[in-house]
Design a protein around this motif. Structure first.
Motif, PDB file in Angstrom:
ATOM      1  N   ILE A 396       0.837  -1.208   0.000  1.00 45.01           N
ATOM      2  CA  ILE A 396       0.000   0.000   0.000  1.00 45.01           C
ATOM      3  C   ILE A 396       0.872   1.258   0.000  1.00 45.01           C
ATOM      4  CG2 ILE A 396      -1.630   1.348   1.389  1.00 45.01           C
ATOM      5  CD1 ILE A 396      -2.814  -1.361   2.319  1.00 45.01           C
ATOM      6  N   VAL A 397       1.877   1.281   0.874  1.00 40.00           N
ATOM      7  CA  VAL A 397       2.785   2.441   0.937  1.00 40.00           C
ATOM      8  C   VAL A 397       3.489   2.637  -0.403  1.00 40.00           C
ATOM      9  CG1 VAL A 397       4.875   3.359   2.012  1.00 40.00           C
ATOM     10  CG2 VAL A 397       3.116   2.266   3.424  1.00 40.00           C
ATOM     11  N   GLY A 398       4.011   1.547  -0.954  1.00 31.50           N
ATOM     12  CA  GLY A 398       4.722   1.657  -2.228  1.00 31.50           C
ATOM     13  C   GLY A 398       3.840   2.107  -3.365  1.00 31.50           C
ATOM     14  N   ALA A 399       2.608   1.575  -3.423  1.00 31.03           N
ATOM     15  CA  ALA A 399       1.689   1.947  -4.509  1.00 31.03           C
ATOM     16  C   ALA A 399       1.340   3.435  -4.455  1.00 31.03           C
ATOM     17  CB  ALA A 399       0.428   1.095  -4.431  1.00 31.03           C
ATOM     18  N   LEU A 400       1.089   3.956  -3.258  1.00 26.60           N
ATOM     19  CA  LEU A 400       0.728   5.374  -3.130  1.00 26.60           C
ATOM     20  C   LEU A 400       1.915   6.285  -3.448  1.00 26.60           C
ATOM     21  CD1 LEU A 400      -1.502   5.263   0.085  1.00 26.60           C
ATOM     22  CD2 LEU A 400      -2.237   5.346  -2.308  1.00 26.60           C
ATOM     23  N   LEU A 401       3.085   5.944  -2.943  1.00 26.31           N
ATOM     24  CA  LEU A 401       4.258   6.787  -3.199  1.00 26.31           C
ATOM     25  C   LEU A 401       4.731   6.699  -4.644  1.00 26.31           C
ATOM     26  CD1 LEU A 401       6.375   6.322   0.066  1.00 26.31           C
ATOM     27  CD2 LEU A 401       4.855   8.211  -0.576  1.00 26.31           C
ATOM     28  N   THR A 402       4.336   5.655  -5.335  1.00 26.15           N
ATOM     29  CA  THR A 402       4.628   5.573  -6.774  1.00 26.15           C
ATOM     30  C   THR A 402       4.003   6.749  -7.509  1.00 26.15           C
ATOM     31  OG1 THR A 402       4.765   3.162  -6.722  1.00 26.15           O
ATOM     32  CG2 THR A 402       4.323   4.163  -8.850  1.00 26.15           C
ATOM     33  N   GLY A 403       2.806   7.112  -7.096  1.00 26.82           N
ATOM     34  CA  GLY A 403       2.126   8.239  -7.731  1.00 26.82           C
ATOM     35  C   GLY A 403       2.807   9.567  -7.489  1.00 26.82           C
ATOM     36  N   VAL A 404       3.635   9.647  -6.459  1.00 24.72           N
ATOM     37  CA  VAL A 404       4.364  10.887  -6.154  1.00 24.72           C
ATOM     38  C   VAL A 404       5.695  10.930  -6.894  1.00 24.72           C
ATOM     39  CG1 VAL A 404       5.414  12.271  -4.319  1.00 24.72           C
ATOM     40  CG2 VAL A 404       3.262  11.032  -3.893  1.00 24.72           C
ATOM     41  N   PHE A 405       6.526   9.921  -6.690  1.00 25.87           N
ATOM     42  CA  PHE A 405       7.913   9.983  -7.154  1.00 25.87           C
ATOM     43  C   PHE A 405       8.115   9.530  -8.594  1.00 25.87           C
ATOM     44  CE2 PHE A 405       8.290   9.921  -2.532  1.00 25.87           C
ATOM     45  CZ  PHE A 405       9.162  10.991  -2.346  1.00 25.87           C
ATOM     46  N   SER A 406       7.046   9.123  -9.269  1.00 24.25           N
ATOM     47  CA  SER A 406       7.171   8.836 -10.697  1.00 24.25           C
ATOM     48  C   SER A 406       7.226  10.110 -11.526  1.00 24.25           C
ATOM     49  CB  SER A 406       6.000   7.967 -11.176  1.00 24.25           C
ATOM     50  OG  SER A 406       6.066   6.674 -10.610  1.00 24.25           O
ATOM     51  N   ALA A 407       6.851  11.234 -10.917  1.00 28.04           N
ATOM     52  CA  ALA A 407       6.870  12.509 -11.636  1.00 28.04           C
ATOM     53  C   ALA A 407       8.293  12.893 -12.003  1.00 28.04           C
ATOM     54  CB  ALA A 407       6.240  13.603 -10.773  1.00 28.04           C
ATOM     55  N   GLN A 408       8.479  13.367 -13.213  1.00 28.36           N
ATOM     56  CA  GLN A 408       9.807  13.767 -13.685  1.00 28.36           C
ATOM     57  C   GLN A 408      10.383  14.897 -12.847  1.00 28.36           C
ATOM     58  OE1 GLN A 408      10.424  15.482 -17.812  1.00 28.36           O
ATOM     59  NE2 GLN A 408      11.229  13.420 -18.153  1.00 28.36           N
ATOM     60  N   SER A 409       9.528  15.749 -12.305  1.00 30.89           N
ATOM     61  CA  SER A 409       9.998  16.852 -11.467  1.00 30.89           C
ATOM     62  C   SER A 409      10.636  16.362 -10.177  1.00 30.89           C
ATOM     63  CB  SER A 409       8.824  17.787 -11.127  1.00 30.89           C
ATOM     64  OG  SER A 409       7.786  17.074 -10.451  1.00 30.89           O
ATOM     65  N   LEU A 410      10.340  15.113  -9.783  1.00 30.68           N
ATOM     66  CA  LEU A 410      10.920  14.528  -8.573  1.00 30.68           C
ATOM     67  C   LEU A 410      11.885  13.392  -8.907  1.00 30.68           C
ATOM     68  CD1 LEU A 410       7.786  14.486  -6.238  1.00 30.68           C
ATOM     69  CD2 LEU A 410       9.700  16.094  -6.212  1.00 30.68           C
ATOM     70  N   GLY A 411      12.400  13.405 -10.127  1.00 30.56           N
ATOM     71  CA  GLY A 411      13.391  12.418 -10.532  1.00 30.56           C
ATOM     72  C   GLY A 411      12.843  11.197 -11.220  1.00 30.56           C
ATOM     73  N   GLY A 412      11.516  11.129 -11.423  1.00 32.26           N
ATOM     74  CA  GLY A 412      10.906   9.970 -12.076  1.00 32.26           C
ATOM     75  C   GLY A 412      10.969  10.058 -13.588  1.00 32.26           C
ATOM     76  N   THR A 413      10.291   9.152 -14.235  1.00 29.53           N
ATOM     77  CA  THR A 413      10.341   9.068 -15.698  1.00 29.53           C
ATOM     78  C   THR A 413       9.072   9.587 -16.376  1.00 29.53           C
ATOM     79  OG1 THR A 413       9.435   6.817 -15.704  1.00 29.53           O
ATOM     80  CG2 THR A 413      11.834   7.043 -15.526  1.00 29.53           C
ATOM     81  N   LYS A 414       8.051   9.948 -15.604  1.00 29.03           N
ATOM     82  CA  LYS A 414       6.782  10.365 -16.183  1.00 29.03           C
ATOM     83  C   LYS A 414       6.744  11.886 -16.342  1.00 29.03           C
ATOM     84  CE  LYS A 414       4.938   6.210 -16.140  1.00 29.03           C
ATOM     85  NZ  LYS A 414       4.568   5.482 -17.371  1.00 29.03           N
ATOM     86  N   ALA A 415       6.881  12.337 -17.570  1.00 28.31           N
ATOM     87  CA  ALA A 415       6.831  13.775 -17.839  1.00 28.31           C
ATOM     88  C   ALA A 415       5.385  14.264 -17.734  1.00 28.31           C
ATOM     89  CB  ALA A 415       7.390  14.062 -19.229  1.00 28.31           C
ATOM     90  N   ASP A 416       5.241  15.492 -17.254  1.00 28.32           N
ATOM     91  CA  ASP A 416       3.925  16.131 -17.151  1.00 28.32           C
ATOM     92  C   ASP A 416       2.943  15.307 -16.318  1.00 28.32           C
ATOM     93  OD1 ASP A 416       4.862  18.176 -18.850  1.00 28.32           O
ATOM     94  OD2 ASP A 416       4.331  16.985 -20.614  1.00 28.32           O
ATOM     95  N   LEU A 417       3.444  14.602 -15.317  1.00 27.34           N
ATOM     96  CA  LEU A 417       2.568  13.822 -14.452  1.00 27.34           C
ATOM     97  C   LEU A 417       1.915  14.732 -13.424  1.00 27.34           C
ATOM     98  CD1 LEU A 417       1.683  10.874 -13.611  1.00 27.34           C
ATOM     99  CD2 LEU A 417       3.498  11.016 -11.891  1.00 27.34           C
ATOM    100  N   ASP A 418       0.600  14.685 -13.366  1.00 27.47           N
ATOM    101  CA  ASP A 418      -0.149  15.410 -12.342  1.00 27.47           C
ATOM    102  C   ASP A 418      -0.123  14.549 -11.074  1.00 27.47           C
ATOM    103  OD1 ASP A 418      -2.077  16.486 -10.634  1.00 27.47           O
ATOM    104  OD2 ASP A 418      -3.374  17.112 -12.280  1.00 27.47           O
TER     105      ASP A 418
END
Length: 477
Positions: A396-418
């Motif tokens: 549960i913790v990992g699934a929720l934080l995936t939505g945060v840190f996948s954003a490119q602005s936070l070092g993730g690979t998803k550009a323009d992720l809301d």
């Protein structure tokens, strides 16, 4: 007289020289002519058949057609996926078996080893029979077709492109995914270890695989409801860990607490077993996470380093909490922290950056300490191997934080992720998984209880399942 003799000698000498010169010229002329014939004169067509060689860049039409029909895949990707499949197998036997085996009491260690091995083997058979077809064929939002690829119909050793991953031999993708199905179902048995009937475990596993694992895998990875919604689950946070964790929690309630739970100390019989099992899980998890890239590429490399960093961070987080709360950090806690970190990074490993992986691992490690202590007491459940506290909570913790840190602005690979929207999608996926799994597991347990019953007798439990269920003992007195 001397003059005439001398003159005759000279004449004869000149004659001999002239003769030698003529002979040399004749031999030279003859050999030159013969050499010229060997170079110029073609061999008779009757004795030697000469066939013109094709140009270097020209290939026979048959060879061109054969090359076009040959399977097309990258041999490096194939080698990596073969290795990844073996690594996931290592996670189950011996990894998970040793991890759980050390946590139970000595009189039940063989029973848990047997349950894991036999359940894993059973699910592999069911996966080939109808599981793969029901997950990866077209269907509705919850199930694929149970018959389209039943018993791998339409597959062949050289077939390529009949799976969602076009660059791998079909059989290889089927084999890799079979290990995911097998380990997910085997995870559950740690929750009700030491007091359940063996035949009940097998019937439960077959039904749960069919009604919980298959639909969740299709819903997330097979083009179903959550996948279409945009939920991110790279390697199985919802499909594997939350799914198995919730099932373990529900099953632990149904089977009931072990005799003496909460009254006497039911300690792990072999912490080194558990430690070794956890380390084997860490090694095998690289196949689980990096292998989910389905190629030896940059995505696999990202998942690889994230699996290293998140796990290390979780070990440190769990150890720190134990040191502060108990005064003494334990080896069992560090090993449990490693597994918690692996669980937490699983859904995010292919989409977050290394710093995001460290945060996810650290948070998961800290929260899972509470999951196996405070939350477990609040729920008043005897979850023998803390399946929900580690896999459910960590997932549960990992699934929720995936939505945060996948954003490119936070070092993730998803550009323009809301981030706000994605966290909401992740929350929906978590809630859906919990409800689906809980309802299905309750229904399955009711059926199993009606058919076989769930729990062994009190006498069998006190004696130990090794002897009463399997007729053998791990340690001779």
């Amino acid at each position: 007289m001397k003059t005439s003799l001398f003159t005759g000698w000279q004449a004869r000498f000149h004659a001999v020289c002239l003769l030698m010169l003529i002979s040399a010229l004749a031999v030279g002329a003859f050999s030159g002519t013969a050499h010229a014939q060997a170079q110029v004169t073609p061999a008779p067509t009757e004795s030697v058949a000469v066939e013109p060689l094709p140009a270097p860049d020209a290939a026979p039409a048959a060879a061109v057609e054969a090359a076009a029909a040959a399977p097309s895949f990258d041999h490096g990707d194939v080698a990596w996926m073969l290795t990844s499949t073996l690594l996931v197998l290592l996670m189950v036997v011996p990894g998970l078996a040793l991890f759980y085996g050390g946590l139970v009491r000595s009189k039940n260690v063989l029973s848990i080893l047997s349950q894991i091995l036999v359940v894993f083997s059973l699910v592999l058979m069911l996966w080939v029979a109808y599981g793969y077809s029901a997950v990866f064929s077209e269907g509705n939002a919850f199930f694929g077709s149970f018959t389209e690829f039943a018993f791998l119909k339409g597959f062949a050793p050289d077939s390529v492109g009949n799976t969602p991953i076009k660059g791998l031999p079909d059989y290889l993708f089927v084999a890799f995914q079979s290990t995911f199905a097998g380990i997910t179902t085997a995870l559950i048995v740690g929750a009700f270890a030491e007091r359940i009937k063996f035949k009940a475990v097998l019937l439960f596993s077959a039904l749960w695989f069919t009604l919980s694992y298959i639909p969740m895998a299709h819903i997330v990875w097979g083009g179903g409801y959550l996948g279409a919604m945009g939920a991110i689950d790279f390697a199985g946070g919802t499909v594997v860990h939350i799914n198995a964790g919730v099932a373990g929690l529900v099953a632990a309630y149904f089977v009931g607490k072990r005799i003496g739970y909460g009254q006497t100390a039911l300690k792990p019989h072999n912490v080194p077993f558990t430690y070794i099992g956890a380390m084997l899980l860490w090694v095998g998890w690289f196949g689980f996470n990096a292998g989910s890239a389905a190629a030896a590429d940059t995505v696999a490399s990202l998942a690889f380093i994230n699996t290293i960093l998140a796990t290390a961070a979780a070990v440190l987080g769990w150890t720190l909490v134990e040191a502060v709360s108990k005064g003494k950090p334990s080896a069992l806690g560090a090993a449990s922290g490693a597994v918690a970190g692996l669980v937490g990074i699983t859904p995010a490993c292919g989409t977050v950056g290394p710093l995001g992986a460290i945060v996810i691992g650290l948070v998961t490690g800290v929260v899972c300490v509470w999951g196996v202590t405070g939350l477990k007491r609040l729920l008043k459940v005897d979850d023998t191997a803390d399946v929900f506290g580690v896999h459910g909570v960590g997932g549960i913790v990992g699934a929720l934080l995936t939505g945060v840190f996948s954003a490119q602005s936070l070092g993730g690979t998803k550009a323009d992720l809301d981030i706000g929207h994605q966290v909401w999608v992740q929350l929906v996926s978590v809630g859906f998984t919990i409800v689906w799994c809980a309802v299905v597991t309750v229904a399955i347990l009711l059926v199993v209880r009606l058919v076989f019953g769930l729990r062994v007798t009190e006498e069998a439990e006190r004696t130990g399942l090794d002897v009463t269920s399997h007729g053998e003992s791990a340690y001779e007195a």
